[in-house]
Motif scaffolding. Structure first.
Motif, PDB file in Angstrom:
ATOM      1  N   LEU A   2     -10.008  -1.624 -15.157  1.00 12.77           N
ATOM      2  CA  LEU A   2     -11.036  -2.585 -14.741  1.00 12.77           C
ATOM      3  C   LEU A   2     -12.300  -1.808 -14.374  1.00 12.77           C
ATOM      4  CD1 LEU A   2     -11.941  -5.438 -13.737  1.00 12.77           C
ATOM      5  CD2 LEU A   2     -10.869  -4.876 -11.576  1.00 12.77           C
ATOM      6  N   THR A   3     -13.415  -2.203 -14.974  1.00 11.31           N
ATOM      7  CA  THR A   3     -14.680  -1.526 -14.697  1.00 11.31           C
ATOM      8  C   THR A   3     -15.636  -2.516 -14.063  1.00 11.31           C
ATOM      9  OG1 THR A   3     -14.342  -0.283 -16.701  1.00 11.31           O
ATOM     10  CG2 THR A   3     -16.530  -0.177 -15.733  1.00 11.31           C
ATOM     11  N   ILE A   4     -16.204  -2.160 -12.930  1.00 10.43           N
ATOM     12  CA  ILE A   4     -17.161  -3.068 -12.303  1.00 10.43           C
ATOM     13  C   ILE A   4     -18.411  -2.299 -11.901  1.00 10.43           C
ATOM     14  CG2 ILE A   4     -17.596  -4.632 -10.360  1.00 10.43           C
ATOM     15  CD1 ILE A   4     -14.693  -5.419 -10.473  1.00 10.43           C
ATOM     16  N   VAL A   6     -21.914  -2.838  -9.724  1.00 10.61           N
ATOM     17  CA  VAL A   6     -22.664  -3.708  -8.822  1.00 10.61           C
ATOM     18  C   VAL A   6     -24.056  -3.119  -8.660  1.00 10.61           C
ATOM     19  CG1 VAL A   6     -22.848  -4.586  -6.467  1.00 10.61           C
ATOM     20  CG2 VAL A   6     -20.635  -4.546  -7.594  1.00 10.61           C
ATOM     21  N   VAL A  36      -2.276  -7.047 -12.514  1.00 11.65           N
ATOM     22  CA  VAL A  36      -2.530  -7.159 -11.080  1.00 11.65           C
ATOM     23  C   VAL A  36      -3.911  -6.571 -10.779  1.00 11.65           C
ATOM     24  CG1 VAL A  36      -1.713  -6.532  -8.775  1.00 11.65           C
ATOM     25  CG2 VAL A  36      -0.067  -6.962 -10.609  1.00 11.65           C
ATOM     26  N   LEU A  37      -4.749  -7.330 -10.111  1.00 12.25           N
ATOM     27  CA  LEU A  37      -6.077  -6.833  -9.733  1.00 12.25           C
ATOM     28  C   LEU A  37      -5.944  -5.938  -8.499  1.00 12.25           C
ATOM     29  CD1 LEU A  37      -8.474  -9.901 -10.094  1.00 12.25           C
ATOM     30  CD2 LEU A  37      -8.091  -8.052 -11.697  1.00 12.25           C
ATOM     31  N   PRO A  38      -6.864  -4.976  -8.332  1.00 11.10           N
ATOM     32  CA  PRO A  38      -6.785  -4.141  -7.126  1.00 11.10           C
ATOM     33  C   PRO A  38      -6.998  -4.981  -5.867  1.00 11.10           C
ATOM     34  CG  PRO A  38      -8.726  -3.573  -8.447  1.00 11.10           C
ATOM     35  CD  PRO A  38      -7.966  -4.582  -9.217  1.00 11.10           C
ATOM     36  N   ARG A  41      -9.795  -5.015  -0.550  1.00 13.15           N
ATOM     37  CA  ARG A  41     -10.318  -3.936   0.296  1.00 13.15           C
ATOM     38  C   ARG A  41     -10.672  -2.701  -0.532  1.00 13.15           C
ATOM     39  NH1 ARG A  41     -10.524  -4.776   5.566  1.00 13.15           N
ATOM     40  NH2 ARG A  41      -9.248  -6.473   6.351  1.00 13.15           N
ATOM     41  N   THR A  42      -9.847  -2.415  -1.561  1.00 16.54           N
ATOM     42  CA  THR A  42     -10.131  -1.268  -2.426  1.00 16.54           C
ATOM     43  C   THR A  42     -11.433  -1.502  -3.178  1.00 16.54           C
ATOM     44  OG1 THR A  42      -7.764  -0.956  -2.706  1.00 16.54           O
ATOM     45  CG2 THR A  42      -9.182   0.179  -4.264  1.00 16.54           C
ATOM     46  N   LEU A  43     -11.565  -2.697  -3.748  1.00 14.06           N
ATOM     47  CA  LEU A  43     -12.776  -3.043  -4.486  1.00 14.06           C
ATOM     48  C   LEU A  43     -14.004  -2.881  -3.591  1.00 14.06           C
ATOM     49  CD1 LEU A  43     -12.210  -4.008  -7.369  1.00 14.06           C
ATOM     50  CD2 LEU A  43     -13.044  -6.233  -6.709  1.00 14.06           C
ATOM     51  N   GLY A  45     -14.303  -1.143  -0.748  1.00 17.05           N
ATOM     52  CA  GLY A  45     -14.491   0.238  -0.312  1.00 17.05           C
ATOM     53  C   GLY A  45     -15.138   1.097  -1.375  1.00 17.05           C
ATOM     54  N   VAL A  46     -14.664   0.964  -2.621  1.00 14.67           N
ATOM     55  CA  VAL A  46     -15.169   1.821  -3.692  1.00 14.67           C
ATOM     56  C   VAL A  46     -16.574   1.387  -4.128  1.00 14.67           C
ATOM     57  CG1 VAL A  46     -14.726   2.713  -6.008  1.00 14.67           C
ATOM     58  CG2 VAL A  46     -12.825   2.348  -4.455  1.00 14.67           C
ATOM     59  N   LEU A  47     -16.803   0.075  -4.182  1.00 17.80           N
ATOM     60  CA  LEU A  47     -18.101  -0.420  -4.652  1.00 17.80           C
ATOM     61  C   LEU A  47     -19.154  -0.436  -3.545  1.00 17.80           C
ATOM     62  CD1 LEU A  47     -16.915  -3.387  -6.882  1.00 17.80           C
ATOM     63  CD2 LEU A  47     -17.999  -1.296  -7.664  1.00 17.80           C
ATOM     64  N   ASP A  48     -18.735  -0.128  -2.316  1.00 15.58           N
ATOM     65  CA  ASP A  48     -19.639  -0.127  -1.175  1.00 15.58           C
ATOM     66  C   ASP A  48     -20.271  -1.501  -0.961  1.00 15.58           C
ATOM     67  OD1 ASP A  48     -20.797   0.968   1.000  1.00 15.58           O
ATOM     68  OD2 ASP A  48     -22.331   2.115  -0.056  1.00 15.58           O
TER      69      ASP A  48
ATOM     70  N   VAL B 121     -23.733   0.798  -8.399  1.00 11.03           N
ATOM     71  CA  VAL B 121     -22.453   1.467  -8.227  1.00 11.03           C
ATOM     72  C   VAL B 121     -21.557   1.009  -9.364  1.00 11.03           C
ATOM     73  CG1 VAL B 121     -20.427   1.769  -6.781  1.00 11.03           C
ATOM     74  CG2 VAL B 121     -22.652   1.488  -5.722  1.00 11.03           C
ATOM     75  N   ALA B 123     -17.674   1.497 -10.838  1.00 11.50           N
ATOM     76  CA  ALA B 123     -16.376   2.073 -10.486  1.00 11.50           C
ATOM     77  C   ALA B 123     -15.328   1.685 -11.506  1.00 11.50           C
ATOM     78  CB  ALA B 123     -15.959   1.621  -9.098  1.00 11.50           C
ATOM     79  N   PHE B 125     -11.356   0.903 -11.818  1.00 16.03           N
ATOM     80  CA  PHE B 125     -10.207   0.553 -10.977  1.00 16.03           C
ATOM     81  C   PHE B 125      -8.925   0.675 -11.785  1.00 16.03           C
ATOM     82  CE2 PHE B 125     -13.833  -1.404  -9.035  1.00 16.03           C
ATOM     83  CZ  PHE B 125     -13.662  -1.042  -7.714  1.00 16.03           C
ATOM     84  N   ARG B 211     -15.665   5.844  -8.108  1.00 15.27           N
ATOM     85  CA  ARG B 211     -16.951   5.554  -8.732  1.00 15.27           C
ATOM     86  C   ARG B 211     -17.176   6.590  -9.808  1.00 15.27           C
ATOM     87  NH1 ARG B 211     -21.001   5.355  -3.920  1.00 15.27           N
ATOM     88  NH2 ARG B 211     -20.284   3.513  -2.830  1.00 15.27           N
ATOM     89  N   LYS B 328     -14.157   1.982   6.000  1.00 15.52           N
ATOM     90  CA  LYS B 328     -14.024   0.750   5.218  1.00 15.52           C
ATOM     91  C   LYS B 328     -13.366   0.993   3.858  1.00 15.52           C
ATOM     92  CE  LYS B 328     -18.336  -0.196   6.185  1.00 15.52           C
ATOM     93  NZ  LYS B 328     -19.669  -0.699   5.961  1.00 15.52           N
ATOM     94  N   ASP B 329     -13.155   2.269   3.542  1.00 14.69           N
ATOM     95  CA  ASP B 329     -12.542   2.611   2.262  1.00 14.69           C
ATOM     96  C   ASP B 329     -11.037   2.797   2.452  1.00 14.69           C
ATOM     97  OD1 ASP B 329     -11.826   3.604  -0.189  1.00 14.69           O
ATOM     98  OD2 ASP B 329     -13.529   4.963  -0.359  1.00 14.69           O
ATOM     99  N   PRO B 330     -10.203   1.969   1.808  1.00 13.64           N
ATOM    100  CA  PRO B 330      -8.759   2.079   2.029  1.00 13.64           C
ATOM    101  C   PRO B 330      -8.101   3.235   1.280  1.00 13.64           C
ATOM    102  CG  PRO B 330      -9.200   0.294   0.504  1.00 13.64           C
ATOM    103  CD  PRO B 330     -10.539   0.856   0.909  1.00 13.64           C
ATOM    104  N   ARG B 331      -8.858   3.949   0.446  1.00  9.03           N
ATOM    105  CA  ARG B 331      -8.256   5.072  -0.275  1.00  9.03           C
ATOM    106  C   ARG B 331      -8.072   6.246   0.684  1.00  9.03           C
ATOM    107  NH1 ARG B 331     -12.605   6.265  -4.632  1.00  9.03           N
ATOM    108  NH2 ARG B 331     -13.885   5.862  -2.821  1.00  9.03           N
TER     109      ARG B 331
END
Lengths: 130, 369
Positions: A2-4, A6, A36-38, A41-43, A45-48, B121, B123, B125, B211, B328-331
């Motif tokens: 999955l690539t997102i 923002v 299954v989507l992530p 919270r992961t989405l 956290g990573v995308l800020d 940003v 990323a 996933f 990312r 805020k990052d769960p990783r």
């Protein structure tokens, strides 16, 4: 995968950007049924982005029947499994759109052409991704 | 070798390897990271940055050269110094990095780069369905581990009731233990533990989303190759460590006597591993930034995330440009900023537990003993 992307400068709010990209990746066949989507919270956290932003996108996807929340709290892609309810829902949404287009003065052929154009671009993208 | 003891040769090789790893760091980071600062990619090829990179490179190489001289002349006499020296050189190199980091961070503030940069940003996933876990790479390491236990079990009856468990650098035993399953297989158990740890980390990496570097072309392909190579590398690493542990077990059990060749032979696999790590990380780069041809289909820039643009500023999560703290990052694992591979998220409660846990175990062990 999955690539997102923002863009925080875009006029489009982040929740809408996330929603649109998940939908387009499902329609392009990158994400398929039962994937299954992530976790949200992961989405976030990573995308800020804010956690509630992602929740809003996920809620919209659930409301539209694209994903659903399983018992063990995982978001699963359900698009593609269309029952009577989703057919009716799609029918009424299309009806609204088409009446809107007719009211604006679009002809029947024009509307059909537009729909065909949308479907062909989608299948072109799908091939490109393979 | 040139009148040096094995221990000195090993220490000098180890320090040289660490020196090389530290000196190439600026050349393996993401294209938009300069000394731990997020910067527009085009800034990387400007004169001040090239100069800073050169200064850092020369400083680290000088520190390494000086260390070699110190080891050769003084330090070899003190075992404790030999043990802590590799850590010490990392610390010294960090002080060569810090001024460059702060200089660039200051320029970034003064020239208001953040305002000019795009706020994008992108990323990748990993979902359970798309996670790639090339477990075949783990097979060699597991075979060596099995060999250790098979040989140990077959040889067990012929091991004397007290046997040497520690050897001086000249290969002469200087410590003995009473025979028991625990003492005979102590090295074997260490082998199991390290293998398990590597497999767990490899699994975690194969599932870690991150990312991508928007400033590189075909950043998505690069990201995928980076994740795959890092996973594969961690899966293959146990074969080197386990070979070293197998050789030392064989020596302890008296299967063969290596005498003077003991240390070089036992440590050769570990050096092979270090060389592999340096080569793979240099050819890959963080997030795949050094890969020459990341995609099968060249230059198709129409897919999302392939556009070259700068990324939303994320400096506030990186203390000193190297320590990641983001609650805020769960990783719990994230790709390093200034360095190779991954680092821990120090804002994650699990990470704190992970760091405290070994101390707790040691404390408990001391009290029970």
């Amino acid at each position: 995968m999955l690539t997102i992307t923002v863009d925080h400068n875009s006029k489009e709010p982040p929740y809408k950007q996330i929603y649109d990209q998940i939908v387009s990746q499902i329609s392009a066949g990158i994400l398929v049924m039962d994937d299954v989507l992530p976790p949200s919270r992961t989405l976030a956290g990573v995308l800020d982005v804010n956690f509630h932003t992602v929740n809003r996108s996920y809620q919209m996807l659930r409301d539209n029947g694209v994903i659903s929340l399983t018992r063990n709290r995982k978001y699963v892609v359900t698009a593609g499994r269309h029952d009577e309810r989703s057919v009716n829902e799609f029918f009424s949404r299309e009806q609204d759109l088409i009446s809107d287009a007719l009211a604006r003065g679009f002809g029947e052929d024009e509307i059909i052409d537009i729909i065909k154009k949308i479907l062909t671009t989608r299948s072109k993208n799908k091939r490109g991704d393979c | 070798m040139f009148g040096l003891s094995d221990l000195e040769v090993i220490e000098m090789l180890l320090v040289a390897t660490i020196g090389i790893i530290l000196s190439i760091i600026p050349y393996v980071t993401e294209k938009s990271i300069i000394f731990g600062v997020r910067a527009p990619a085009e800034f990387r090829s400007t004169a001040p940055v090239r100069k800073a990179q050169k200064t850092y490179l020369i400083a680290v190489l000088l520190i390494t050269a000086l260390s070699e001289v110190l080891i050769f002349t003084i330090i070899y006499r003190y075992y404790l110094l030999l043990a802590v020296y590799p850590l010490f050189i990392v610390l010294v190199a960090f002080f060569a990095y810090l001024p460059e980091h702060y200089a660039i961070a200051k320029r970034k503030r003064d020239e208001r780069w953040v305002e000019r940069a795009s706020q994008t940003v992108t990323a990748q996933f990993v979902t359970a369905e798309t996670a790639q876990f090339p477990w075949v790479y783990a097979v060699p390491g597991l075979l060596v581990l099995i060999a250790l236990f098979v040989i140990g079990i077959l040889y067990y009856p012929s091991i004397p009731s007290t046997f040497p468990t520690h050897f001086g650098s000249n290969g002469v035993p200087n410590q003995y233990s009473a025979k028991s399953i625990g003492s005979v297989f102590l090295v074997g158990f260490i082998s199991i533990a390290t293998t398990a740890l590597m497999l767990i980390i490899a699994y975690a990496i194969s599932r870690t989303s991150f990312r991508v570097d928007n400033s590189s072309r075909q950043s998505m392909e690069r990201g995928e190759i980076f994740r795959y190579r890092m996973t594969a590398m961690l899966l293959i690493i146990p074969v080197f460590i386990n070979t070293t542990l197998l050789l030392s077990s064989l020596q302890i059990w008296g299967v063969f006597k290596l005498g003077n060749y003991l240390l070089p032979l036992v440590l050769a696999p570990v050096f092979a591993m270090l060389v592999l790590i340096v080569v793979v990380t240099y050819l890959t780069g963080q997030l795949g930034s050094n890969i020459r041809k990341p995609g099968h289909h060249a230059a198709s820039d129409d897919t999302a995330g392939m556009k070259q643009e700068s990324m939303k500023d994320d400096d506030l999560y990186w203390r000193g440009g190297v320590v990641y703290v983001n609650r805020k990052d769960p990783r719990w694992l994230v790709p390093k900023r200034f360095g190779m591979g991954y680092t821990l998220n120090f804002g994650h409660p699990g990470t704190i537990a992970l760091i405290i846990l070994p101390f707790m175990i040691i404390m408990v062990a001391i009290f029970i003993h």
